[in-house]
Scaffold this motif. Structure first.
Motif, PDB file in Angstrom:
ATOM      1  N   ALA A  27     -10.476   0.526  -0.324  1.00  0.00           N
ATOM      2  CA  ALA A  27     -10.974   0.785   1.032  1.00  0.00           C
ATOM      3  C   ALA A  27      -9.841   1.089   2.006  1.00  0.00           C
ATOM      4  CB  ALA A  27     -11.787  -0.409   1.527  1.00  0.00           C
ATOM      5  N   PHE A  28      -8.670   0.496   1.778  1.00  0.00           N
ATOM      6  CA  PHE A  28      -7.522   0.730   2.665  1.00  0.00           C
ATOM      7  C   PHE A  28      -6.680   1.924   2.215  1.00  0.00           C
ATOM      8  CE2 PHE A  28      -2.933  -0.100   3.256  1.00  0.00           C
ATOM      9  CZ  PHE A  28      -2.870   0.114   4.622  1.00  0.00           C
ATOM     10  N   LEU A  29      -6.378   1.988   0.916  1.00  0.00           N
ATOM     11  CA  LEU A  29      -5.417   2.972   0.427  1.00  0.00           C
ATOM     12  C   LEU A  29      -5.991   4.379   0.322  1.00  0.00           C
ATOM     13  CD1 LEU A  29      -3.587   0.954  -2.378  1.00  0.00           C
ATOM     14  CD2 LEU A  29      -2.729   1.554  -0.113  1.00  0.00           C
ATOM     15  N   MET A  30      -7.272   4.517  -0.040  1.00  0.00           N
ATOM     16  CA  MET A  30      -7.827   5.844  -0.274  1.00  0.00           C
ATOM     17  C   MET A  30      -7.797   6.723   0.982  1.00  0.00           C
ATOM     18  SD  MET A  30     -11.532   6.863  -1.841  1.00  0.00           S
ATOM     19  CE  MET A  30     -12.392   6.307  -0.354  1.00  0.00           C
ATOM     20  N   PRO A  31      -8.318   6.260   2.143  1.00  0.00           N
ATOM     21  CA  PRO A  31      -8.199   7.114   3.346  1.00  0.00           C
ATOM     22  C   PRO A  31      -6.747   7.347   3.751  1.00  0.00           C
ATOM     23  CG  PRO A  31      -9.804   5.343   3.683  1.00  0.00           C
ATOM     24  CD  PRO A  31      -9.068   5.024   2.428  1.00  0.00           C
ATOM     25  N   LEU A  32      -5.898   6.330   3.541  1.00  0.00           N
ATOM     26  CA  LEU A  32      -4.485   6.473   3.894  1.00  0.00           C
ATOM     27  C   LEU A  32      -3.817   7.570   3.068  1.00  0.00           C
ATOM     28  CD1 LEU A  32      -2.000   5.453   5.438  1.00  0.00           C
ATOM     29  CD2 LEU A  32      -1.673   3.760   3.618  1.00  0.00           C
ATOM     30  N   CYS A  33      -4.087   7.592   1.763  1.00  0.00           N
ATOM     31  CA  CYS A  33      -3.491   8.613   0.885  1.00  0.00           C
ATOM     32  C   CYS A  33      -4.001  10.010   1.225  1.00  0.00           C
ATOM     33  CB  CYS A  33      -3.778   8.282  -0.577  1.00  0.00           C
ATOM     34  SG  CYS A  33      -2.900   6.837  -1.195  1.00  0.00           S
ATOM     35  N   ILE A  34      -5.307  10.123   1.479  1.00  0.00           N
ATOM     36  CA  ILE A  34      -5.865  11.433   1.836  1.00  0.00           C
ATOM     37  C   ILE A  34      -5.265  11.924   3.153  1.00  0.00           C
ATOM     38  CG2 ILE A  34      -7.972  12.675   2.432  1.00  0.00           C
ATOM     39  CD1 ILE A  34      -9.498  10.824   0.584  1.00  0.00           C
ATOM     40  N   GLY A  35      -5.201  11.032   4.143  1.00  0.00           N
ATOM     41  CA  GLY A  35      -4.617  11.413   5.421  1.00  0.00           C
ATOM     42  C   GLY A  35      -3.158  11.794   5.291  1.00  0.00           C
ATOM     43  N   GLY A  36      -2.401  11.050   4.463  1.00  0.00           N
ATOM     44  CA  GLY A  36      -0.988  11.354   4.276  1.00  0.00           C
ATOM     45  C   GLY A  36      -0.765  12.685   3.592  1.00  0.00           C
ATOM     46  N   ILE A  37      -1.547  12.959   2.558  1.00  0.00           N
ATOM     47  CA  ILE A  37      -1.380  14.228   1.835  1.00  0.00           C
ATOM     48  C   ILE A  37      -1.781  15.406   2.715  1.00  0.00           C
ATOM     49  CG2 ILE A  37      -2.294  15.577  -0.091  1.00  0.00           C
ATOM     50  CD1 ILE A  37      -2.300  13.031  -1.731  1.00  0.00           C
ATOM     51  N   LEU A  38      -2.860  15.247   3.500  1.00  0.00           N
ATOM     52  CA  LEU A  38      -3.240  16.319   4.431  1.00  0.00           C
ATOM     53  C   LEU A  38      -2.172  16.517   5.503  1.00  0.00           C
ATOM     54  CD1 LEU A  38      -7.070  15.662   4.919  1.00  0.00           C
ATOM     55  CD2 LEU A  38      -5.999  17.547   3.684  1.00  0.00           C
ATOM     56  N   ALA A  39      -1.518  15.430   5.909  1.00  0.00           N
ATOM     57  CA  ALA A  39      -0.454  15.536   6.912  1.00  0.00           C
ATOM     58  C   ALA A  39       0.702  16.383   6.390  1.00  0.00           C
ATOM     59  CB  ALA A  39       0.028  14.150   7.317  1.00  0.00           C
ATOM     60  N   THR A  40       1.026  16.242   5.104  1.00  0.00           N
ATOM     61  CA  THR A  40       2.109  17.054   4.546  1.00  0.00           C
ATOM     62  C   THR A  40       1.751  18.546   4.535  1.00  0.00           C
ATOM     63  OG1 THR A  40       1.288  16.807   2.265  1.00  0.00           O
ATOM     64  CG2 THR A  40       2.857  15.162   3.064  1.00  0.00           C
ATOM     65  N   LEU A  41       0.445  18.853   4.447  1.00  0.00           N
ATOM     66  CA  LEU A  41       0.020  20.254   4.477  1.00  0.00           C
ATOM     67  C   LEU A  41       0.341  20.899   5.826  1.00  0.00           C
ATOM     68  CD1 LEU A  41      -1.495  22.656   3.211  1.00  0.00           C
ATOM     69  CD2 LEU A  41      -3.619  21.651   4.059  1.00  0.00           C
ATOM     70  N   PHE A  42       0.205  20.125   6.906  1.00  0.00           N
ATOM     71  CA  PHE A  42       0.429  20.659   8.249  1.00  0.00           C
ATOM     72  C   PHE A  42       1.842  20.407   8.747  1.00  0.00           C
ATOM     73  CE2 PHE A  42      -4.124  20.599   8.028  1.00  0.00           C
ATOM     74  CZ  PHE A  42      -4.535  21.643   8.855  1.00  0.00           C
ATOM     75  N   LEU A  43       2.676  19.788   7.919  1.00  0.00           N
ATOM     76  CA  LEU A  43       4.030  19.454   8.361  1.00  0.00           C
ATOM     77  C   LEU A  43       4.846  20.684   8.763  1.00  0.00           C
ATOM     78  CD1 LEU A  43       5.911  17.072   8.788  1.00  0.00           C
ATOM     79  CD2 LEU A  43       6.601  17.243   6.402  1.00  0.00           C
ATOM     80  N   PRO A  44       4.895  21.755   7.975  1.00  0.00           N
ATOM     81  CA  PRO A  44       5.668  22.934   8.407  1.00  0.00           C
ATOM     82  C   PRO A  44       5.129  23.549   9.694  1.00  0.00           C
ATOM     83  CG  PRO A  44       5.203  23.039   6.054  1.00  0.00           C
ATOM     84  CD  PRO A  44       4.364  21.932   6.607  1.00  0.00           C
ATOM     85  N   PHE A  45       3.804  23.587   9.841  1.00  0.00           N
ATOM     86  CA  PHE A  45       3.198  24.146  11.050  1.00  0.00           C
ATOM     87  C   PHE A  45       3.564  23.310  12.276  1.00  0.00           C
ATOM     88  CE2 PHE A  45      -0.831  24.595  13.681  1.00  0.00           C
ATOM     89  CZ  PHE A  45      -0.439  25.780  14.269  1.00  0.00           C
TER      90      PHE A  45
END
Length: 357
Positions: A27-45
């Motif tokens: 319940a804690f780690l799954m949204p955190l991992c999804i949010g973190g991986i999506l954040a890396t997608l927008f990091l260059p932008f």
């Protein structure tokens, strides 16, 4: 030998504890991992906007709006095509009822179960409407809650990315700080590369499947092209599932054997093109995980976190491979899960190299 066995047992126990922790902290780690991986997608932008004097908070907020708009666009497109698909629901229902009647007759003729007995078995197996509604509402509430958490984690991880990076660098010994910084940058880059590459590949698959299904005359070809492309997020399993659904619905629409065979041919041809052309040029060798450990990751991801675990499995194991490649004691594991390269066939050749070095 005793020390070796003890060491192996300790490593297996540690591995078990890690997976147990991942399971119970879902319940804690799954949204955190999804949010973190999506954040890396927008990091260059986000970095690009900040370099052009855009305030950091505004740049992060623009990334969040872009993510929300992208998600809404995909959901809207799928919802629109599903609505079109429901127009044929009456016809599909009639075909399904006819198929169900055929199955009932087969069971009666071969298993001597009357229609009344068959209906009684189905009635005992199916849940009540009340419990079914509770399950649907609970799933919907859980989905909305996790979606909000993902967006919140995405926002704050992207905003505090520099602060978090400095923490990991400071936590490392002085002699290893440069290596840690390089490791963090590589992990973020590999995640971004994977997500951006898979996004490009999905768009190309939409085009290819759309052309193939349209030429065959498949009903709602665009919807099934989008479905097959999106399910590509889950390697091997997703594309097979999408094609199977296309075959089933096409059969319910009364498609003949030539069309069904054509769907299989389109699927096989596109998969060959994807494997030999799209993946090497778009995804690149850095995120190449050999098929054996791809399946392992998908199975373990589903066991631990369900469908979300399957979606996260490949980027997470790619990041794990990067970590292994940067730590000497873990390099053999990175080699094990990585893509298989061409090697010299003769063992004596390897021995000869060791002797010369």
């Amino acid at each position: 030998m005793t020390a070796t066995i003890t060491s192996v047992i300790k490593k297996l126990l540690l591995l078990f504890l890690v997976f147990a922790g991942l399971y119970y902290a879902k319940a804690f780690l799954m949204p955190l991992c999804i949010g973190g991986i999506l954040a890396t997608l927008f990091l260059p932008f986000c970095n690009w906007m900040e370099k052009r004097k855009t305030p950091k908070g505004l740049a992060v907020f623009i990334c969040l709006l872009t993510l929300i708009l992208g998600m809404c666009s995909i959901f809207s497109l799928l919802g629109w095509k599903i609505y079109d698909l429901l127009d044929d629901f009456a016809m599909m229902k009639k075909v399904a009822i006819d198929a169900f009647s055929t199955i009932q007759r087969y069971i009666y003729n071969h298993l001597n179960l009357t229609y009344k007995e068959q209906f009684q078995i189905l009635r005992n197996e199916q849940p009540s409407y009340g419990s079914l509604m509770q399950m649907v509402l609970a799933s919907l509430a859980n989905f909305v809650t996790n979606l909000i958490l993902v967006l919140v984690y995405f926002l704050f991880l992207l905003y505090y990315r520099g602060h978090i990076k400095i923490f990991f660098v400071k936590y490392t010994e002085s002699s290893q700080q440069d290596n840690m910084e390089h490791l963090i940058d590589s992990a973020a880059n590999i995640s971004h590369q994977y997500l951006l590459g898979i996004s490009k590949m999905i768009v190309l698959l939409w085009i290819l499947y759309g052309i193939g299904f349209s030429l065959l005359g498949v009903e709602n070809a665009l919807f099934f092209a989008i479905l097959c492309g999106i399910l590509e997020i889950v390697p091997y399993i997703g594309n097979i599932t999408g094609t199977a659904l296309t075959l089933v619905v096409a059969a319910l629409h009364g498609a003949d054997l030539s069309m069904l065979g054509g769907i299989v041919v389109v699927y096989g041809t596109i998969q060959m093109f994807q494997g030999w052309v799209l993946e090497p040029f778009i995804l690149g060798p850095q995120v190449k995980i050999n098929p054996l450990f791809t399946i392992f990751a998908l199975v373990l991801g589903e066991l631990i976190w369900g469908i979300s675990g399957m979606l996260l499995a490949i980027p997470m194991i790619a990041i794990f491979k990067i970590i292994c490649d940067h730590i000497d004691s873990l390099k053999p594991y990175g080699f094990l899960i990585g893509g298989v390269k061409e090697r010299k066939k003769e063992l004596g050749f390897i021995k000869k190299i060791k002797v010369n070095t």
